[in-house]
Structure formats: C-alpha cells, structure tokens
Design an enzyme around this catalytic site. Structure first.
Site, PDB file in Angstrom:
ATOM      1  N   ASP A  26      -9.251  -4.230   0.604  1.00 21.18           N
ATOM      2  CA  ASP A  26      -9.936  -3.878  -0.647  1.00 21.18           C
ATOM      3  C   ASP A  26     -10.722  -2.526  -0.346  1.00 21.18           C
ATOM      4  O   ASP A  26     -11.212  -2.313   0.758  1.00 21.18           O
ATOM      5  CB  ASP A  26     -10.913  -4.907  -1.110  1.00 21.18           C
ATOM      6  CG  ASP A  26     -11.436  -4.644  -2.246  1.00 21.18           C
ATOM      7  OD1 ASP A  26     -10.849  -3.597  -3.331  1.00 21.18           O
ATOM      8  OD2 ASP A  26     -12.458  -5.405  -2.974  1.00 21.18           O
ATOM      9  N   HIS A  43      -5.025   4.849  -1.661  1.00 19.07           N
ATOM     10  CA  HIS A  43      -3.960   3.735  -1.325  1.00 19.07           C
ATOM     11  C   HIS A  43      -2.938   4.238  -0.165  1.00 19.07           C
ATOM     12  O   HIS A  43      -2.507   3.627   0.631  1.00 19.07           O
ATOM     13  CB  HIS A  43      -2.879   3.782  -2.513  1.00 19.07           C
ATOM     14  CG  HIS A  43      -3.688   2.865  -3.496  1.00 19.07           C
ATOM     15  ND1 HIS A  43      -4.660   1.713  -3.410  1.00 19.07           N
ATOM     16  CD2 HIS A  43      -3.779   3.106  -5.218  1.00 19.07           C
ATOM     17  CE1 HIS A  43      -5.039   1.302  -4.392  1.00 19.07           C
ATOM     18  NE2 HIS A  43      -4.589   2.152  -5.555  1.00 19.07           N
ATOM     19  N   LEU A 137       5.849 -11.690  15.420  1.00 20.42           N
ATOM     20  CA  LEU A 137       4.961 -11.847  13.984  1.00 20.42           C
ATOM     21  C   LEU A 137       5.517 -12.175  12.881  1.00 20.42           C
ATOM     22  O   LEU A 137       6.617 -11.384  12.376  1.00 20.42           O
ATOM     23  CB  LEU A 137       4.018 -10.672  14.232  1.00 20.42           C
ATOM     24  CG  LEU A 137       2.853 -10.560  12.879  1.00 20.42           C
ATOM     25  CD1 LEU A 137       1.732 -11.495  13.324  1.00 20.42           C
ATOM     26  CD2 LEU A 137       2.511  -9.152  12.815  1.00 20.42           C
TER      27      LEU A 137
HETATM   28  C1  FPP Z   1      -7.322  -2.475  -3.204  1.00 24.55           C
HETATM   29  O1  FPP Z   1      -8.273  -1.523  -3.323  1.00 24.55           O
HETATM   30  C2  FPP Z   1      -6.069  -2.405  -2.736  1.00 24.55           C
HETATM   31  C3  FPP Z   1      -5.068  -2.496  -3.754  1.00 24.55           C
HETATM   32  C4  FPP Z   1      -4.724  -3.000  -4.850  1.00 24.55           C
HETATM   33  C5  FPP Z   1      -3.609  -2.159  -3.058  1.00 24.55           C
HETATM   34  C6  FPP Z   1      -3.402  -2.334  -1.338  1.00 24.55           C
HETATM   35  C7  FPP Z   1      -2.512  -1.357  -1.091  1.00 24.55           C
HETATM   36  C8  FPP Z   1      -2.271  -0.882  -0.017  1.00 24.55           C
HETATM   37  C9  FPP Z   1      -3.240  -1.138   1.304  1.00 24.55           C
HETATM   38  C10 FPP Z   1      -1.284   0.378   0.330  1.00 24.55           C
HETATM   39  C11 FPP Z   1       0.104  -0.070   0.300  1.00 24.55           C
HETATM   40  C12 FPP Z   1       0.511  -1.304   0.924  1.00 24.55           C
HETATM   41  C13 FPP Z   1       1.783  -1.590   1.326  1.00 24.55           C
HETATM   42  C14 FPP Z   1       1.947  -2.876   2.374  1.00 24.55           C
HETATM   43  C15 FPP Z   1       2.684  -0.573   1.263  1.00 24.55           C
HETATM   44  P1  FPP Z   1      -8.868  -1.084  -4.572  1.00 24.55           P
HETATM   45  O2  FPP Z   1      -7.935  -0.019  -5.410  1.00 24.55           O
HETATM   46  O3  FPP Z   1      -9.214  -2.085  -5.610  1.00 24.55           O
HETATM   47  O4  FPP Z   1      -9.955  -0.365  -4.262  1.00 24.55           O
HETATM   48  P2  FPP Z   1     -11.317  -0.165  -4.982  1.00 24.55           P
HETATM   49  O5  FPP Z   1     -11.852  -1.735  -5.368  1.00 24.55           O
HETATM   50  O6  FPP Z   1     -12.250   0.589  -4.084  1.00 24.55           O
HETATM   51  O7  FPP Z   1     -11.193   0.440  -6.531  1.00 24.55           O
END
Ligand code: FPP
Length: 248
Positions: A26, A43, A137
């Site tokens: 997150d 992201h 893993l």
């Molecule tokens: C939460 O941050 C994260 C996500 C919804 C997406 C997670 C994706 C990645 C780490 C990149 C792609 C992953 C792979 C496996 C290719 P948020 O957008 O909710 O952040 P915020 O709460 O600060 O707005």
C-alpha cells in the site's frame, strides 16, 4: 558487510523464519503525490519493490510469499489507473518470467481471473506455465482478489460437492473449506506486512489470517526494500505465538 547483509545474518541467526509471509502493498499513490507525480508512476515504482520483496524472500528462506497486487474493489478505480495497473502487470510478466524461473520461483494467482482482459489473462497463464516446477519460493499474486468472494466460492464448491454426493454433510468442516480456497495445501501466513501505516485488512485472506502476526510499517510500498522485509522478520522472531493457548 552491508547493512542488508548484516540484517540477513541476524535473521538467519534469529530463530525460525516465517514459512509464509503475506504483504498488503500500500502507498503507491501517496508516494507519487509526495513527489507531485501521477499515481501511475507510484505503481511503476511499486513494481520495482515487488522484485525486491521476491528476492528478499528467497534470501531469507521463506517458502511462500503472497502479494496483494489488485483487489476486486480496485476495479472501481478510474479506468486510466486500472489500465495502467494492468499494463504494469503485463510488463512485469514480460520482464520477470525468465528471472523468476531461473531463481526457482513458482508463481500462482489468487483471484477471479475471468475479469481480466483476455491479453492480460493470457500473460498470467504464461507466467504460471513458465514458472511451474520452481522449488525455491511459492509466489502467490492476488489479482482481482476478494477474500469474501473466495470464501463464498469455497462455500459454493462445498455445497456442490454435498449435492453431488461427493462429500457428506458431516464432513463440512474447517479443513474441507480450507481445501476449497485458492490457498489449498499451503500453510497459513505466519506474518502479514502492511505498508503505508494503514491499520486495515482490506478483504485480504480473512480466513487464512486467523492467527497471523501483524506488522504495520509506515514505509510506502515503492520505498520497500529487502531491508524492510528482514526488519519485519526480525520483529516476528521476537513474538511469542500462542494460538489462543497459554504458555507451557
Ligand atoms: C496500493 O497503493 C497498491 C495497489 C492498489 C497496487 C499494487 C501494485 C503494484 C505494487 C505494482 C504492480 C504489481 C505487480 C505484481 C506487477 P494505492 O494506490 O492504494 O496507494 P495510496 O493508498 O497511497 O493511494
């Protein structure tokens, strides 16, 4: 010796490492906002941290790593952001499959893949097929995942098995339900890490987290490195797990 190597030595000397670590990744959006960048760049940086997490997991000797990459609720984000996340998923697969395979990582996916656009679904299928047989893993990527939906699906599968006479009603128990979850056959997570300081489970592995140790760090996911993973494991090694019992 680098700080990371020193921490890894402490992890190795610190007692049993968790078999299964789950991570709620997150804070990508906040990471980008702090830098006046579009969320999608957050992201993209988050994708690099995924590599760190996987490599750290192998170094620490975990058996299973489960990463929450995209929730069912995330389908409600603006189409541009969904498109960017799906694009990153495809890019991740194109870039990392060979490396994952050579590192002995076997990838599995938890979630409702029927909602993925067909090219992304094909890429995911290739990732699964391309890493099959890895023994170092077991990496679970939760994509289009909802824990309540997973439990409802398991309940439906139980009901169907009873209706078809494959399972007696008396045999509907915790084990039978667990065998119908995406995580069937895997140990429950020993440790859940959530980045960015939020104190929520967010519909993630509700069944499997019953006795999991929680570790919340203020670090935003794009800043997460193997160092943070090792710190979380060291913290876990200090915990006393009682599973509802009293001390011996
Ligand atoms: C939460 O941050 C994260 C996500 C919804 C997406 C997670 C994706 C990645 C780490 C990149 C792609 C992953 C792979 C496996 C290719 P948020 O957008 O909710 O952040 P915020 O709460 O600060 O707005």
């Amino acid at each position: 010796m680098s700080g990371t190597d020193a921490l890894l030595e402490r992890v190795r000397a610190g007692g049993p490492v968790p078999r299964h670590v789950a991570i709620i990744m997150d804070g990508n959006g906040r990471w980008a906002k702090e830098r006046h960048l579009p969320r999608t760049l957050g992201h993209r940086e988050g994708m690099k941290a995924v590599r760190e997490g996987v490599e750290g997991a192998i170094e620490a000797g975990l058996e299973v790593l489960t990463l929450y990459a995209f929730s069912e609720e995330n389908w409600n984000r603006p189409p541009v952001e969904i498109g960017a996340l799906m694009g990153l998923l495809e890019e991740y697969i194109a870039r990392e499959t060979a490396e994952l395979r050579s590192n002995g990582v076997e990838v599995h996916v938890l979630g409702d893949l029927s909602r993925l656009p067909p090219p992304k679904r094909e890429a995911v299928d290739k990732l699964i097929a391309g890493t099959r047989g890895g023994t170092k893993l077991h990496l679970n990527l939760a994509i289009s995942y909802s824990s309540r939906a997973e439990i409802a699906r398991a309940a439906r599968r139980l009901a169907e098995d009873v209706r078809q006479g494959r399972l007696a009603l008396e045999d509907v128990d915790e084990e039978a339900l667990g065998q119908r979850l995406y995580t069937a056959g895997l140990p429950d997570p020993d440790l859940l890490i959530r980045t960015s300081g939020e104190l929520r489970i967010s519909n993630f592995l509700l069944w499997q987290l019953a006795y999991t140790e929680l570790y919340i760090t203020p670090v935003l996911w794009p800043d997460f490195s193997r160092l943070h993973l090792f710190e979380a494991i060291l913290d876990y090694q200090k915990r006393e797990r009682r599973f509802g019992r009293v001390n011996a």
